[in-house]
Enzyme design. Structure first.
Site, mmCIF file in Angstrom:
data_model
loop_
_atom_site.group_PDB
_atom_site.id
_atom_site.type_symbol
_atom_site.label_atom_id
_atom_site.label_comp_id
_atom_site.label_asym_id
_atom_site.label_seq_id
_atom_site.Cartn_x
_atom_site.Cartn_y
_atom_site.Cartn_z
ATOM 1 N N ARG B 7 0.823 -1.215 0.000
ATOM 2 C CA ARG B 7 0.000 0.000 0.000
ATOM 3 C C ARG B 7 0.855 1.262 0.000
ATOM 4 O O ARG B 7 0.491 2.263 -0.602
ATOM 5 C CB ARG B 7 -1.023 -0.014 1.139
ATOM 6 C CG ARG B 7 -0.469 -0.232 2.515
ATOM 7 C CD ARG B 7 -1.610 -0.603 3.487
ATOM 8 N NE ARG B 7 -1.093 -1.047 4.748
ATOM 9 C CZ ARG B 7 -1.140 -0.344 5.888
ATOM 10 N NH1 ARG B 7 -1.686 0.842 5.899
ATOM 11 N NH2 ARG B 7 -0.642 -0.829 6.997
ATOM 12 N N SER B 34 -4.254 5.207 5.775
ATOM 13 C CA SER B 34 -4.074 3.749 5.736
ATOM 14 C C SER B 34 -3.918 3.224 4.313
ATOM 15 O O SER B 34 -3.143 2.307 4.061
ATOM 16 C CB SER B 34 -5.276 3.049 6.381
ATOM 17 O OG SER B 34 -5.378 3.413 7.734
ATOM 18 N N GLU B 55 -18.961 5.330 0.961
ATOM 19 C CA GLU B 55 -18.373 4.515 -0.105
ATOM 20 C C GLU B 55 -19.266 4.474 -1.343
ATOM 21 O O GLU B 55 -18.791 4.495 -2.480
ATOM 22 C CB GLU B 55 -18.107 3.091 0.393
ATOM 23 C CG GLU B 55 -17.034 2.996 1.476
ATOM 24 C CD GLU B 55 -17.523 3.359 2.875
ATOM 25 O OE1 GLU B 55 -18.743 3.587 3.043
ATOM 26 O OE2 GLU B 55 -16.701 3.421 3.806
ATOM 27 N N PHE B 80 -14.892 -2.749 2.367
ATOM 28 C CA PHE B 80 -15.854 -1.696 2.052
ATOM 29 C C PHE B 80 -15.919 -1.437 0.545
ATOM 30 O O PHE B 80 -16.955 -1.033 0.021
ATOM 31 C CB PHE B 80 -15.494 -0.411 2.803
ATOM 32 C CG PHE B 80 -15.279 -0.624 4.282
ATOM 33 C CD1 PHE B 80 -16.241 -1.296 5.037
ATOM 34 C CD2 PHE B 80 -14.130 -0.193 4.911
ATOM 35 C CE1 PHE B 80 -16.047 -1.524 6.391
ATOM 36 C CE2 PHE B 80 -13.929 -0.416 6.271
ATOM 37 C CZ PHE B 80 -14.888 -1.081 7.011
ATOM 38 N N HIS B 106 -5.856 -3.752 2.523
ATOM 39 C CA HIS B 106 -6.420 -4.583 3.593
ATOM 40 C C HIS B 106 -7.287 -5.724 3.052
ATOM 41 O O HIS B 106 -8.395 -5.960 3.502
ATOM 42 C CB HIS B 106 -7.209 -3.725 4.591
ATOM 43 C CG HIS B 106 -6.348 -2.737 5.334
ATOM 44 N ND1 HIS B 106 -5.645 -1.743 4.700
ATOM 45 C CD2 HIS B 106 -6.080 -2.604 6.654
ATOM 46 C CE1 HIS B 106 -4.975 -1.027 5.595
ATOM 47 N NE2 HIS B 106 -5.205 -1.527 6.786
ATOM 48 N N ASP B 114 -8.214 -6.537 13.527
ATOM 49 C CA ASP B 114 -9.521 -5.874 13.379
ATOM 50 C C ASP B 114 -10.670 -6.889 13.278
ATOM 51 O O ASP B 114 -11.823 -6.554 13.517
ATOM 52 C CB ASP B 114 -9.525 -4.940 12.166
ATOM 53 C CG ASP B 114 -8.924 -3.580 12.505
ATOM 54 O OD1 ASP B 114 -8.686 -3.315 13.704
ATOM 55 O OD2 ASP B 114 -8.686 -2.795 11.574
#
Lengths: 288, 311
Positions: B7, B34, B55, B80, B106, B114
């Site tokens: 990332r 992130s 989103e 998401f 992620h 998480d």
């Protein structure tokens, strides 16, 4: 590469090329309503009610207000009309055909296999259609993207998004409403075709939206309330909206579902059901 | 092996692309520190829009920008980017073919602590079901940079899935990525491991162990899930006679399903699948979860042995 915007070097109109008078707009709206009845009855399915309620708004935009060129649907500086309530496709097709985007005869192909006129709008198939719609609540987001692109490219076109009131039940509409205010999108005008009905009944009985105007206000929008069938009010509101440069404007247009045909007005049956051939004949007489 | 974050590489690559192409616009949904799109936001604030926790709205805005000539990158977490806005992906991007690149970080269960709500284990099934989408899962940071550059220069909707943790490099800097063309990482004749993402390094580790035991294993990095490199699959089935598919995704609808369709149709051979069975993972450290849910080199090694035994 599909859908890439190309800039055309040819001379382009700086104002609406039709520029009809109010009397002429009234006649044009009747003509578009006749197309809606004829094409939906010929198709045997479709959504005449919400097309008729939006007829005057759409007529005002295409034949008086918007800068557009039917000879050049992808012209980069055109004003954009985004039909978020995609089931009202017939009224958009009627306006596009009468503007000259495609032959009026093509309206008879609505919803038929091989036609460019899909049951709900498809931007890849129909000249002049900006957005593929049909699942409600998405048009305002799309319109914000189009309006932000104008800002980035220093273009002065205006983006108009037509929503239904029922569509304001979708959560995404309010996501978009928040973000348009956050991004101070001042070249975007939302118009709510507030016909107070949705598929299965009165909006207030199914999912009450009132007070709708206060909701938009609270979300940071400049709001204008009008009778959505009065051309003077429609034109004045659209003019006012263009002058507001502090953020986005919404025009809450109070309309009547099925407007123009006595037995279709505020008759929920005609949300997603079309007139029979006999009913269509009566409707066309009323719209002469 | 050197470990690098895919990332972070994405964020830096976006800045490079933004310098070359003024039509690149980046959207995020409150996760830019992130997803690392914040590098782009710092460099080009006028071309970056934080859509907040919206989103669905973000996908619509992306489509509107793309319809007006922009090349749009939209980022959030994989969970998401898939489950939260699927109808918007279908209506605004798949049906229109607009030029929007969803780059999600992620992916998978290596998200770790998480927990279930944040583990994207069905995203690839969802994206692969959308006509017109190109779906890419890079194996390391070098491939991630290449894939992002390729997406920027290839018209149409893309989904690129990246990871949260740093991952081992499996390529050297001179690696050249070709969209839709699988990479044979290692030759072999007894069986083939087809892997993607973080499972590629694990497949290579498994093949090392297997080689010492006399099993000569081919390793293929199937970085592009859609369009799938069918030729590489058919060749592997014909030449090695056994296939193991390894992926950080549910069994249903991921790389395993896609490869199995090709094998069943073109060249049936014994197959085995290293993936997540029909359940969710829980909170834990990434490596602990990968062990607990059967996504280690050892699991691949066992699967190869079982499939070779069925030849």
């Amino acid at each position: 590469m599909p859908n890439q915007i190309k800039e055309f070097p040819r001379a382009a109109p700086r104002a609406n090329i039709f520029n009809l008078s109010v009397a002429e707009l009234k006649e044009m709206a009747k003509k578009l309503r006749r197309h809606v009845i004829t094409m939906t009855t010929a198709a045997g399915s479709g959504h005449p009610g919400g097309s008729l309620s939006a007829a005057d708004i759409v007529t005002a935009l295409y034949f008086k207000v918007m800068r557009h060129n039917p000879q050049d649907p992808q012209w980069a500086d055109r004003d954009r009309f985004i039909l978020s309530k995609g089931h009202a496709a017939p009224i958009l097709y009627a306006a596009l055909a009468e503007s000259g985007y495609f032959p009026v005869e093509e309206l008879a192909t609505l919803r038929k296999l091989g036609s460019r006129l899909q049951g709900h709008t498809d931007r890849n198939l129909t000249p002049g259609v900006e957005m593929s719609a049909g699942s409600l609540g998405m048009g305002l987001s799309f319109g914000i993207g189009v309006a932000l692109a104008a800002r980035l490219d220093h273009r002065d076109y205006c983006t108009y998004v037509l929503l239904s009131d029922g569509e304001c039940e979708e959560g995404q509409t309010w996501e978009a409403t928040l973000s348009a205010a956050q991004f101070k999108v001042d070249n975007l005008v939302a118009i709510v075709d507030c016909n107070r009905m949705q598929l299965s009944g009165w909006t207030r009985d199914i999912m009450n939206l009132e007070p709708l105007k206060q909701k938009w206000q609270a979300f940071g929008w400049h709001t204008i309330d009008i009778d959505g069938h009065d051309f003077n009010q429609i034109l004045a509101a659209l003019q006012e909206a263009q002058k507001i440069k502090t953020g986005p404007t919404v025009i809450i247009a109070h309309t009547i579902k099925g407007k123009g045909v006595s037995f279709m007005e505020s008759n929920v049956k005609f949300h997603g059901k079309v007139a029979t051939p006999e009913e269509a004949e009566r409707a066309l007489k009323e719209l002469e | 092996m050197v470990e690098v974050s895919t990332r972070e590489t994405y964020g830096k690559t976006l800045v490079e692309l933004g310098k070359e192409n003024r039509d690149i616009v980046v959207l995020d949904a409150d996760l830019s520190p992130s997803t690392m799109t914040h590098f782009f936001a710092q460099e080009f604030p006028e071309r970056f829009f934080d859509c907040g926790l919206e989103e669905q709205n973000m996908i619509g805005i992306a489509a509107g920008l793309a319809a007006s000539g922009k090349t749009v990158f939209a980022s959030t977490f994989a969970i998401f980017a898939s489950c939260r806005c699927f109808d918007q992906l279908r209506m605004c991007l798949s049906q229109t073919g607009l030029n929007v690149k969803i780059v999600a970080t992620h992916g998978g269960i290596s998200v770790g602590e998480d927990g279930t709500s944040h583990h994207a284990i069905e995203d690839l099934a969802l994206y692969c079901s959308l006509p017109g989408f190109t779906v890419v899962v890079p194996a390391d940071a070098i491939e991630a940079a290449e894939a992002v550059k390729t997406a920027a220069n290839t018209y149409g909707p893309f989904y690129i899935r990246l990871s949260r943790p740093k991952t081992p490099l499996v390529y050297s800097k001179d690696y050249h990525f070709t969209l839709g063309k699988a990479v044979t990482m290692r030759g072999g004749k007894d069986a083939t491991i087809i892997a993607m993402g973080i499972m590629v390094a694990r497949a290579l580790a498994a093949s090392d162990v297997l080689a010492k035991q006399g099993i000569d294993c081919r390793v293929i990095n199937m970085h592009t899930l859609k369009p799938l490199d069918e030729e590489a699959i058919i060749k592997a089935a014909s030449e090695t006679g056994a296939i193991v598919v390894a992926e950080e995704h549910l069994a249903q609808g991921g790389l395993g399903s896609r490869v199995a369709q090709v094998v069943a149709r073109e060249r049936p051979v014994p197959m085995s699948f290293v993936n997540l069975k029909d359940s969710y993972a829980l909170s834990g450290k990434a490596e602990e979860l990968l062990q607990r849910y059967g996504l280690t080199a050892k699991d691949i090694e066992k699967a190869v042995k079982s499939v070779v035994g069925r030849k």
